[in-house]
Scaffold this motif. Structure first.
Motif, PDB file in Angstrom:
ATOM      1  N   PRO A  78       0.799  -1.233   0.000  1.00 51.88           N
ATOM      2  CA  PRO A  78       0.000   0.000   0.000  1.00 51.88           C
ATOM      3  C   PRO A  78       0.831   1.283   0.000  1.00 51.88           C
ATOM      4  CG  PRO A  78      -0.191  -1.164   2.102  1.00 51.88           C
ATOM      5  CD  PRO A  78       0.582  -2.057   1.183  1.00 51.88           C
ATOM      6  N   LEU A  79       2.057   1.222   0.454  1.00 50.42           N
ATOM      7  CA  LEU A  79       2.922   2.401   0.476  1.00 50.42           C
ATOM      8  C   LEU A  79       3.996   2.341  -0.607  1.00 50.42           C
ATOM      9  CD1 LEU A  79       3.432   2.717   4.339  1.00 50.42           C
ATOM     10  CD2 LEU A  79       1.879   4.029   2.890  1.00 50.42           C
ATOM     11  N   ARG A  80       3.765   1.539  -1.621  1.00 52.70           N
ATOM     12  CA  ARG A  80       4.787   1.319  -2.652  1.00 52.70           C
ATOM     13  C   ARG A  80       5.313   2.626  -3.244  1.00 52.70           C
ATOM     14  NH1 ARG A  80       6.162   0.308  -7.973  1.00 52.70           N
ATOM     15  NH2 ARG A  80       7.432  -1.556  -8.214  1.00 52.70           N
ATOM     16  N   ALA A  81       4.430   3.499  -3.681  1.00 56.45           N
ATOM     17  CA  ALA A  81       4.873   4.746  -4.319  1.00 56.45           C
ATOM     18  C   ALA A  81       5.684   5.595  -3.349  1.00 56.45           C
ATOM     19  CB  ALA A  81       3.674   5.528  -4.848  1.00 56.45           C
ATOM     20  N   SER A  82       5.223   5.700  -2.114  1.00 52.62           N
ATOM     21  CA  SER A  82       5.929   6.512  -1.119  1.00 52.62           C
ATOM     22  C   SER A  82       7.289   5.914  -0.776  1.00 52.62           C
ATOM     23  CB  SER A  82       5.090   6.635   0.153  1.00 52.62           C
ATOM     24  OG  SER A  82       3.900   7.326  -0.116  1.00 52.62           O
ATOM     25  N   LEU A  83       7.325   4.600  -0.562  1.00 57.39           N
ATOM     26  CA  LEU A  83       8.595   3.959  -0.217  1.00 57.39           C
ATOM     27  C   LEU A  83       9.588   4.033  -1.374  1.00 57.39           C
ATOM     28  CD1 LEU A  83       7.358   0.821   1.744  1.00 57.39           C
ATOM     29  CD2 LEU A  83       8.634   2.774   2.663  1.00 57.39           C
ATOM     30  N   THR A  84       9.101   3.818  -2.589  1.00 59.33           N
ATOM     31  CA  THR A  84       9.974   3.899  -3.754  1.00 59.33           C
ATOM     32  C   THR A  84      10.566   5.305  -3.874  1.00 59.33           C
ATOM     33  OG1 THR A  84       8.726   2.174  -4.885  1.00 59.33           O
ATOM     34  CG2 THR A  84      10.083   3.609  -6.254  1.00 59.33           C
ATOM     35  N   ALA A  85       9.740   6.315  -3.688  1.00 65.61           N
ATOM     36  CA  ALA A  85      10.218   7.706  -3.761  1.00 65.61           C
ATOM     37  C   ALA A  85      11.197   7.995  -2.617  1.00 65.61           C
ATOM     38  CB  ALA A  85       9.046   8.672  -3.716  1.00 65.61           C
ATOM     39  N   PHE A  86      10.892   7.513  -1.424  1.00 66.49           N
ATOM     40  CA  PHE A  86      11.751   7.751  -0.262  1.00 66.49           C
ATOM     41  C   PHE A  86      13.125   7.108  -0.463  1.00 66.49           C
ATOM     42  CE2 PHE A  86      13.281   6.391   3.974  1.00 66.49           C
ATOM     43  CZ  PHE A  86      13.458   7.638   4.548  1.00 66.49           C
ATOM     44  N   TYR A  87      13.129   5.802  -0.774  1.00 66.84           N
ATOM     45  CA  TYR A  87      14.397   5.100  -0.973  1.00 66.84           C
ATOM     46  C   TYR A  87      15.170   5.689  -2.153  1.00 66.84           C
ATOM     47  CZ  TYR A  87      12.497   1.396   2.083  1.00 66.84           C
ATOM     48  OH  TYR A  87      11.969   0.683   3.117  1.00 66.84           O
ATOM     49  N   GLY A  88      14.471   5.990  -3.236  1.00 68.45           N
ATOM     50  CA  GLY A  88      15.119   6.572  -4.408  1.00 68.45           C
ATOM     51  C   GLY A  88      15.703   7.947  -4.115  1.00 68.45           C
ATOM     52  N   GLY A  89      14.971   8.743  -3.332  1.00 68.01           N
ATOM     53  CA  GLY A  89      15.470  10.063  -2.950  1.00 68.01           C
ATOM     54  C   GLY A  89      16.721   9.974  -2.096  1.00 68.01           C
ATOM     55  N   LEU A  90      16.733   9.022  -1.170  1.00 68.22           N
ATOM     56  CA  LEU A  90      17.930   8.838  -0.344  1.00 68.22           C
ATOM     57  C   LEU A  90      19.109   8.378  -1.200  1.00 68.22           C
ATOM     58  CD1 LEU A  90      16.421   7.229   2.874  1.00 68.22           C
ATOM     59  CD2 LEU A  90      17.344   9.534   2.616  1.00 68.22           C
ATOM     60  N   ALA A  91      18.838   7.480  -2.150  1.00 72.03           N
ATOM     61  CA  ALA A  91      19.910   7.020  -3.044  1.00 72.03           C
ATOM     62  C   ALA A  91      20.489   8.199  -3.823  1.00 72.03           C
ATOM     63  CB  ALA A  91      19.378   5.947  -3.997  1.00 72.03           C
ATOM     64  N   ALA A  92      19.628   9.099  -4.292  1.00 77.65           N
ATOM     65  CA  ALA A  92      20.100  10.277  -5.035  1.00 77.65           C
ATOM     66  C   ALA A  92      20.933  11.197  -4.144  1.00 77.65           C
ATOM     67  CB  ALA A  92      18.915  11.034  -5.622  1.00 77.65           C
ATOM     68  N   GLN A  93      20.493  11.371  -2.907  1.00 84.04           N
ATOM     69  CA  GLN A  93      21.263  12.210  -1.975  1.00 84.04           C
ATOM     70  C   GLN A  93      22.632  11.599  -1.688  1.00 84.04           C
ATOM     71  OE1 GLN A  93      19.149  13.338   1.601  1.00 84.04           O
ATOM     72  NE2 GLN A  93      17.223  13.471   0.468  1.00 84.04           N
ATOM     73  N   ILE A  94      22.659  10.285  -1.531  1.00 82.66           N
ATOM     74  CA  ILE A  94      23.938   9.616  -1.279  1.00 82.66           C
ATOM     75  C   ILE A  94      24.847   9.759  -2.493  1.00 82.66           C
ATOM     76  CG2 ILE A  94      25.060   7.393  -0.833  1.00 82.66           C
ATOM     77  CD1 ILE A  94      22.447   6.635   0.750  1.00 82.66           C
ATOM     78  N   ARG A  95      24.284   9.617  -3.709  1.00 88.77           N
ATOM     79  CA  ARG A  95      25.076   9.779  -4.935  1.00 88.77           C
ATOM     80  C   ARG A  95      25.733  11.152  -4.971  1.00 88.77           C
ATOM     81  NH1 ARG A  95      21.322   9.521  -8.953  1.00 88.77           N
ATOM     82  NH2 ARG A  95      21.158  11.772  -8.858  1.00 88.77           N
TER      83      ARG A  95
END
Length: 121
Positions: A78-95
């Motif tokens: 149920p939180l797929r879109a939010s979790l995907t955006a959250f994890y992806g955003g953190l990955a971008a910040q780490i990059r």
């Protein structure tokens, strides 16, 4: 494999991680990944405390973990879109920090992931 032979501590960490993954269920795997990301970011933050530059390897590891998590959220969650955006955003910040490290930002990312772990119980 040769790297592990030269670094016994890395070999022990790898064996411990493999054992945890083998014994885990699907929900535990996410927790293990988040814990590993927090640990990798913590390793990146040790060097500046010693007056050394931020090492890239732990940041690359943390980014890889976050990318994997972003890509592996279950379709029906149920939180797929939010979790995907959250994890992806953190990955971008780490990059961004791989290219131009900012200790304050790395610490904030680490806190964000730690907050998720704490909320998960």
């Amino acid at each position: 494999m040769q790297m592990l032979a030269r670094n016994p501590a890395a070999a022990y960490r790898r064996v411990e991680l493999d054992a945890r993954i083998e014994a885990s269920g699907s929900g535990d795997l996410t927790r293990i990944c988040l814990e590993e990301a927090v640990g990798a970011l913590g390793m990146a933050l040790v060097a500046p405390d010693r007056g050394l530059p931020v090492p890239r390897e732990p940041l690359i590891r943390a980014q890889s973990i976050m990318l994997w998590l972003a890509r592996s959220v279950a379709q029906g969650h149920p939180l797929r879109a939010s979790l995907t955006a959250f994890y992806g955003g953190l990955a971008a910040q780490i990059r961004t920090n791989i290219l131009q490290p900012d200790v304050g930002m790395i610490s904030a990312i680490r806190r964000d992931i730690s907050d998720i772990l704490a909320a998960a119980g």
